[in-house]
Write a protein that holds these residues in place. Structure first.
Motif, PDB file in Angstrom:
ATOM      1  N   ILE A 200     -56.736 -72.547 -38.011  1.00  0.00           N
ATOM      2  CA  ILE A 200     -56.410 -71.706 -39.167  1.00  0.00           C
ATOM      3  C   ILE A 200     -55.217 -72.323 -39.892  1.00  0.00           C
ATOM      4  O   ILE A 200     -54.425 -73.058 -39.306  1.00  0.00           O
ATOM      5  N   THR A 201     -55.109 -72.006 -41.186  1.00  0.00           N
ATOM      6  CA  THR A 201     -53.991 -72.459 -42.011  1.00  0.00           C
ATOM      7  C   THR A 201     -53.241 -71.245 -42.528  1.00  0.00           C
ATOM      8  O   THR A 201     -53.855 -70.294 -43.026  1.00  0.00           O
ATOM      9  N   LEU A 202     -51.912 -71.271 -42.411  1.00  0.00           N
ATOM     10  CA  LEU A 202     -51.050 -70.214 -42.939  1.00  0.00           C
ATOM     11  C   LEU A 202     -50.276 -70.812 -44.110  1.00  0.00           C
ATOM     12  O   LEU A 202     -49.523 -71.776 -43.925  1.00  0.00           O
ATOM     13  N   LEU A 203     -50.473 -70.261 -45.299  1.00  0.00           N
ATOM     14  CA  LEU A 203     -49.909 -70.855 -46.510  1.00  0.00           C
ATOM     15  C   LEU A 203     -48.804 -69.998 -47.100  1.00  0.00           C
ATOM     16  O   LEU A 203     -49.023 -68.842 -47.458  1.00  0.00           O
ATOM     17  N   MET A 204     -47.613 -70.606 -47.215  1.00  0.00           N
ATOM     18  CA  MET A 204     -46.528 -70.016 -47.993  1.00  0.00           C
ATOM     19  C   MET A 204     -46.628 -70.570 -49.418  1.00  0.00           C
ATOM     20  O   MET A 204     -47.015 -71.712 -49.614  1.00  0.00           O
ATOM     21  N   GLY A 205     -46.265 -69.759 -50.395  1.00  0.00           N
ATOM     22  CA  GLY A 205     -46.190 -70.283 -51.762  1.00  0.00           C
ATOM     23  C   GLY A 205     -47.465 -70.130 -52.548  1.00  0.00           C
ATOM     24  O   GLY A 205     -47.743 -70.924 -53.450  1.00  0.00           O
ATOM     25  N   ALA A 206     -48.262 -69.112 -52.234  1.00  0.00           N
ATOM     26  CA  ALA A 206     -49.493 -68.870 -52.998  1.00  0.00           C
ATOM     27  C   ALA A 206     -49.289 -67.702 -53.970  1.00  0.00           C
ATOM     28  O   ALA A 206     -50.221 -66.986 -54.302  1.00  0.00           O
ATOM     29  N   GLN A 207     -48.037 -67.521 -54.422  1.00  0.00           N
ATOM     30  CA  GLN A 207     -47.740 -66.368 -55.275  1.00  0.00           C
ATOM     31  C   GLN A 207     -48.157 -66.580 -56.738  1.00  0.00           C
ATOM     32  O   GLN A 207     -48.417 -65.634 -57.449  1.00  0.00           O
ATOM     33  N   GLY A 208     -48.185 -67.827 -57.180  1.00  0.00           N
ATOM     34  CA  GLY A 208     -48.577 -68.092 -58.565  1.00  0.00           C
ATOM     35  C   GLY A 208     -50.005 -68.590 -58.647  1.00  0.00           C
ATOM     36  O   GLY A 208     -50.627 -68.916 -57.636  1.00  0.00           O
ATOM     37  N   ARG A 209     -50.555 -68.644 -59.851  1.00  0.00           N
ATOM     38  CA  ARG A 209     -51.903 -69.186 -60.029  1.00  0.00           C
ATOM     39  C   ARG A 209     -51.930 -70.659 -59.662  1.00  0.00           C
ATOM     40  O   ARG A 209     -50.935 -71.356 -59.797  1.00  0.00           O
ATOM     41  N   GLY A 210     -53.063 -71.131 -59.229  1.00  0.00           N
ATOM     42  CA  GLY A 210     -53.224 -72.541 -58.866  1.00  0.00           C
ATOM     43  C   GLY A 210     -54.223 -72.689 -57.737  1.00  0.00           C
ATOM     44  O   GLY A 210     -55.198 -73.428 -57.846  1.00  0.00           O
ATOM     45  N   LEU A 211     -53.995 -71.935 -56.624  1.00  0.00           N
ATOM     46  CA  LEU A 211     -54.935 -71.986 -55.514  1.00  0.00           C
ATOM     47  C   LEU A 211     -56.196 -71.216 -55.880  1.00  0.00           C
ATOM     48  O   LEU A 211     -56.135 -70.070 -56.319  1.00  0.00           O
ATOM     49  N   GLN A 212     -57.347 -71.862 -55.683  1.00  0.00           N
ATOM     50  CA  GLN A 212     -58.636 -71.217 -55.932  1.00  0.00           C
ATOM     51  C   GLN A 212     -59.559 -71.412 -54.740  1.00  0.00           C
ATOM     52  O   GLN A 212     -59.529 -72.455 -54.081  1.00  0.00           O
ATOM     53  N   VAL A 213     -60.384 -70.393 -54.489  1.00  0.00           N
ATOM     54  CA  VAL A 213     -61.292 -70.363 -53.346  1.00  0.00           C
ATOM     55  C   VAL A 213     -62.717 -70.234 -53.879  1.00  0.00           C
ATOM     56  O   VAL A 213     -62.964 -69.467 -54.819  1.00  0.00           O
ATOM     57  N   GLN A 214     -63.652 -70.955 -53.266  1.00  0.00           N
ATOM     58  CA  GLN A 214     -65.045 -70.881 -53.699  1.00  0.00           C
ATOM     59  C   GLN A 214     -65.803 -69.856 -52.852  1.00  0.00           C
ATOM     60  O   GLN A 214     -65.903 -70.003 -51.628  1.00  0.00           O
ATOM     61  N   ASN A 215     -66.332 -68.814 -53.487  1.00  0.00           N
ATOM     62  CA  ASN A 215     -67.070 -67.799 -52.726  1.00  0.00           C
ATOM     63  C   ASN A 215     -68.520 -68.240 -52.482  1.00  0.00           C
ATOM     64  O   ASN A 215     -68.939 -69.320 -52.906  1.00  0.00           O
ATOM     65  N   HIS A 216     -69.294 -67.395 -51.810  1.00  0.00           N
ATOM     66  CA  HIS A 216     -70.660 -67.784 -51.420  1.00  0.00           C
ATOM     67  C   HIS A 216     -71.587 -67.997 -52.612  1.00  0.00           C
ATOM     68  O   HIS A 216     -72.610 -68.660 -52.499  1.00  0.00           O
TER      69      HIS A 216
END
Length: 316
Positions: A200-216
């Motif tokens: 698993i990955t625990l990410l700090m710093g995902a408060q602003g836009r930028g990270l995107q996840v691809q759904n099914h």
């Protein structure tokens, strides 16, 4: 699914069995549906987070030639500094628009693993950098342990099943700096679409836009955490171990709109890895007639080495 579910670790570590089960059910469903959750109630306090970001920003502000003194190419970037554009996603030739640092495991009472893992690199210019990095590493590792305990219950195995594999595991804390963008990137993005290697990955710093996840459905959705939340996702090792019951989801960090090109972005993921000897063979309870065994047998060390070669961090 069009948003990332939020859970609170305090529910799991409470003395209330119903609250604990509520957490197990919620995180289990989220990891089967999209592979990501936003988690409150972790073990990082505000002061530690503030001090870590302060030290990380100080490090990345050092002159390039100073930072390069801490780059050790022969260990595949597993400790110390990795300079701008060195890493690329699997299948991509363009380097990501980032530089980063690696803190690794602080081995306790295991000379074999001490010899196996590269030593952590000490930054002479910043007397607090390594001590604060170590403290954050330990608190994220503790948080990850409880998340994995909840997932073990969800999978119908012993709650402490993962404990022996993650104690002294080959985990990595990676402060990342995405520098300001100076000209139109040809093909590169801050972090190209990829799945993580680890449990698993625990990410700090995902408060602003930028990270995107691809759904099914193949849609990209923004993954934005609240200030007190970590974003936590399933990695390929755990997905493989559970026969894809728990999903390792493709994600990326996109370039900001042009008006924000002049800004840096910082994020700090903790990649929870087990010891190299952990067998990633598919769990028996995750195999049935509708879900036959999808993966061959391999251990975590072999799998990690294969992936580091694919990422260009280790040369064949």
């Amino acid at each position: 699914m069009t948003s990332i579910p939020s859970v609170d670790l305090n529910d799991f570590i409470s003395d209330n069995p119903a609250q604990k089960q509520k957490f197990v059910d919620a995180i289990g469903k989220a990891y089967e549906d999209i592979g990501f959750v936003a988690l409150k109630g972790h073990f990082l306090d505000d002061t530690l987070v503030e001090n870590l970001y302060k030290e990380v920003k100080r490090f990345f502000s050092l002159p390039t030639e100073t930072k390069q003194n801490y780059e050790i190419p022969e260990i595949g970037g597993q400790r110390g500094y990795v300079s701008f554009g060195k890493e690329s996603a699997k299948g991509k030739k363009e380097g990501d628009l980032k530089e980063f640092w690696h803190f690794g495991q602080y081995v306790e009472n295991n000379p074999k693993l001490e010899a196996e893992y590269p030593k952590n690199v000490i930054v002479n210019e910043l007397p607090e950098f390594n001590a604060i990095g170590k403290e954050a590493y330990k608190m994220l590792e503790k948080t990850a342990k409880y998340v994995l305990r909840a997932l073990a219950i969800h999978l119908g195995i012993e709650e402490t099943y993962f404990d022996k594999f993650i104690h002294n595991g080959n985990s990595i804390l990676r402060p990342i700096h995405y520098p300001p963008i100076k000209e139109e990137p040809k093909e590169a993005v801050r972090a190209a679409a990829h799945g993580d290697i680890n449990l698993i990955t625990l990410l700090m710093g995902a408060q602003g836009r930028g990270l995107q996840v691809q759904n099914h459905e193949g849609e990209w959705i923004d993954a934005i955490a609240q200030p007190d939340e970590l974003m936590i996702n399933v990695g390929d090792m755990l997905s493989r171990h559970t026969n894809n019951k728990l999903k390792s989801t493709i994600h990326r960090v996109v370039n900001p709109p042009k008006e924000l090109w002049g800004t840096s972005r910082y994020s700090i993921p903790f990649f929870m890895h087990p010891i190299s000897d952990m067998k990633l063979d598919v769990l028996e309870g995750c195999i049935d007639k509708d879900n036959p065994k999808a993966f061959g047998d391999i251990n975590a060390g072999e799998f990690l080495n294969e992936r580091l070669i694919e990422l260009g961090l280790i040369k064949k």
